[in-house]
Design a protein around this motif. Structure first.
Motif, PDB file in Angstrom:
ATOM      1  N   PRO A  67       0.826  -1.212   0.000  1.00  0.00           N
ATOM      2  CA  PRO A  67       0.000   0.000   0.000  1.00  0.00           C
ATOM      3  C   PRO A  67       0.860   1.261   0.000  1.00  0.00           C
ATOM      4  CG  PRO A  67      -0.789  -1.592   1.610  1.00  0.00           C
ATOM      5  CD  PRO A  67       0.542  -2.080   1.146  1.00  0.00           C
ATOM      6  N   VAL A  70       2.558   2.634   3.393  1.00  0.00           N
ATOM      7  CA  VAL A  70       3.530   1.871   4.181  1.00  0.00           C
ATOM      8  C   VAL A  70       4.828   2.668   4.322  1.00  0.00           C
ATOM      9  CG1 VAL A  70       4.994  -0.195   4.182  1.00  0.00           C
ATOM     10  CG2 VAL A  70       2.574  -0.374   3.588  1.00  0.00           C
ATOM     11  N   THR A  73       8.849  -1.170   4.495  1.00  0.00           N
ATOM     12  CA  THR A  73       8.435  -2.391   3.796  1.00  0.00           C
ATOM     13  C   THR A  73       9.001  -3.640   4.461  1.00  0.00           C
ATOM     14  OG1 THR A  73      10.321  -2.192   2.284  1.00  0.00           O
ATOM     15  CG2 THR A  73       8.243  -1.193   1.595  1.00  0.00           C
ATOM     16  N   PHE A  76       6.496  -4.952   6.870  1.00  0.00           N
ATOM     17  CA  PHE A  76       5.137  -5.125   6.353  1.00  0.00           C
ATOM     18  C   PHE A  76       5.000  -6.507   5.727  1.00  0.00           C
ATOM     19  CE2 PHE A  76       1.513  -4.331   3.511  1.00  0.00           C
ATOM     20  CZ  PHE A  76       0.663  -3.684   4.390  1.00  0.00           C
ATOM     21  N   LEU A  79       1.744  -9.165   0.847  1.00  0.00           N
ATOM     22  CA  LEU A  79       0.328  -9.299   0.486  1.00  0.00           C
ATOM     23  C   LEU A  79       0.192  -9.831  -0.937  1.00  0.00           C
ATOM     24  CD1 LEU A  79      -1.055  -5.963   2.010  1.00  0.00           C
ATOM     25  CD2 LEU A  79      -0.935  -8.235   3.063  1.00  0.00           C
ATOM     26  N   LYS A  90     -10.953  -3.060   3.451  1.00  0.00           N
ATOM     27  CA  LYS A  90      -9.686  -3.139   4.180  1.00  0.00           C
ATOM     28  C   LYS A  90      -8.726  -2.074   3.674  1.00  0.00           C
ATOM     29  CE  LYS A  90      -6.432  -6.495   5.999  1.00  0.00           C
ATOM     30  NZ  LYS A  90      -6.061  -7.937   6.063  1.00  0.00           N
ATOM     31  N   SER A  92      -5.595  -1.839   3.277  1.00  0.00           N
ATOM     32  CA  SER A  92      -4.516  -2.228   2.380  1.00  0.00           C
ATOM     33  C   SER A  92      -4.954  -2.321   0.922  1.00  0.00           C
ATOM     34  CB  SER A  92      -3.940  -3.581   2.809  1.00  0.00           C
ATOM     35  OG  SER A  92      -3.366  -3.507   4.094  1.00  0.00           O
ATOM     36  N   GLU A 140      -1.058  -1.621  -7.109  1.00  0.00           N
ATOM     37  CA  GLU A 140      -0.739  -0.429  -6.321  1.00  0.00           C
ATOM     38  C   GLU A 140       0.691  -0.007  -6.642  1.00  0.00           C
ATOM     39  OE1 GLU A 140      -1.718   2.449  -4.772  1.00  0.00           O
ATOM     40  OE2 GLU A 140      -2.901   1.234  -3.371  1.00  0.00           O
ATOM     41  N   TYR A 142       3.891   1.781  -5.401  1.00  0.00           N
ATOM     42  CA  TYR A 142       4.483   2.200  -4.128  1.00  0.00           C
ATOM     43  C   TYR A 142       5.670   3.126  -4.383  1.00  0.00           C
ATOM     44  CZ  TYR A 142       6.904   2.017   0.340  1.00  0.00           C
ATOM     45  OH  TYR A 142       7.529   2.356   1.512  1.00  0.00           O
TER      46      TYR A 142
END
Length: 255
Positions: A67, A70, A73, A76, A79, A90, A92, A140, A142
């Motif tokens: 996401p 964040v 990383t 995290f 995912l 959610k 994320s 996504e 990042y």
């Protein structure tokens, strides 16, 4: 869940199936794992009436969504899957679910039967009719603290259908070809409008073929990992030459 899958079709076959323009040639990939690059297809910019340009675009992303919010990383979780039942709410996933829905072309996926909390028998799960399928995915981008950007993605899962439930309780969401446009349309189709697509495939859609433990090793990337397991430990399984993960040129590198 879906932690390994394969894409063994040619670039031309994949492009035609997904409805995109030419795709750069790539090797057959028999054992795709999280953190590796995967192909995802998104809606492209609107095209004028009568245009011959495709309105979809293919891109390579890191399998494992990060996401945008964040900070670290390293702390995290990876995912690589998202539960479809909560993707719209959610933190994320909800932004990507609204704005960056995608298709993940695949030839099938692998799943392991759970035994006492450990991986048991491995299965190669493929469509009975053959050919390609498309998993529901999210993308996504990042932005790292240093300023560089990384495109990341995840595969949506749902409850397993009756044909897969004896192996695992979850399975990837499969988007049918007639629903590609609606799934990818993030301009007019909000998550509530496409919720009906987040369902298990029909019970007889897939066939599950037991395979050997070769698939357990990311370094094993050849077609032999999809061969039916006869229950015997083959000499090839014991003596196959192994290369360090990430050293196999055919698996592709992105970072």
């Amino acid at each position: 869940m879906c932690g390994r899958f394969a894409l063994t079709a040619t670039a031309d076959q994949t492009a035609a199936f997904a409805g995109v323009g030419e795709v750069e040639e790539f090797p057959a990939r028999y054992n795709i794992a999280p953190t590796q690059p995967i192909m995802m297809v998104l809606a492209g910019p609107p095209q004028p009436p009568g245009s011959n340009f495709p309105d979809r675009q293919a891109m390579l992303v890191r399998w494992g969504l990060i996401p945008s919010w964040v900070k670290d990383t390293r702390a995290f979780p990876l995912l690589f899957n998202a539960r479809s039942e909560e993707a719209a709410t959610k933190a994320s996933f909800r932004t990507a679910m609204r704005h960056r829905r995608a298709l993940v072309p695949a030839s099938g996926f692998y799943e392991w039967q759970q035994k006492g909390g450990r991986k048991g028998q491995a299965y190669w799960v493929r469509p009975r009719r053959g050919g390609l399928i498309a998993f529901a995915g999210l993308v996504e981008t990042y932005a790292e603290p240093g300023g560089s950007e990384m495109d990341t993605g995840t595969i949506l899962t749902t409850r397993a259908n009756a044909g897969i439930a004896h192996i695992h309780e979850r399975m990837p969401v499969v988007i049918e070809e007639q629903d590609f446009a609606r799934w990818l349309d993030c301009r007019s189709q909000e998550p509530r409008h496409i919720a009906d697509l987040l369902r298990p495939a029909e019970p007889d859609f897939f066939e599950a073929i037991p395979v050997s433990g070769l698939v357990n090793k990311v370094a094993n990337t050849g077609p032999e990992i999809q061969e039916r397991d006869t229950g015997e430990v083959s000499a090839r399984s014991e003596n196959q030459k192994r290369r360090k993960p990430g050293a196999d040129d055919d698996q592709m590198t992105l970072f």
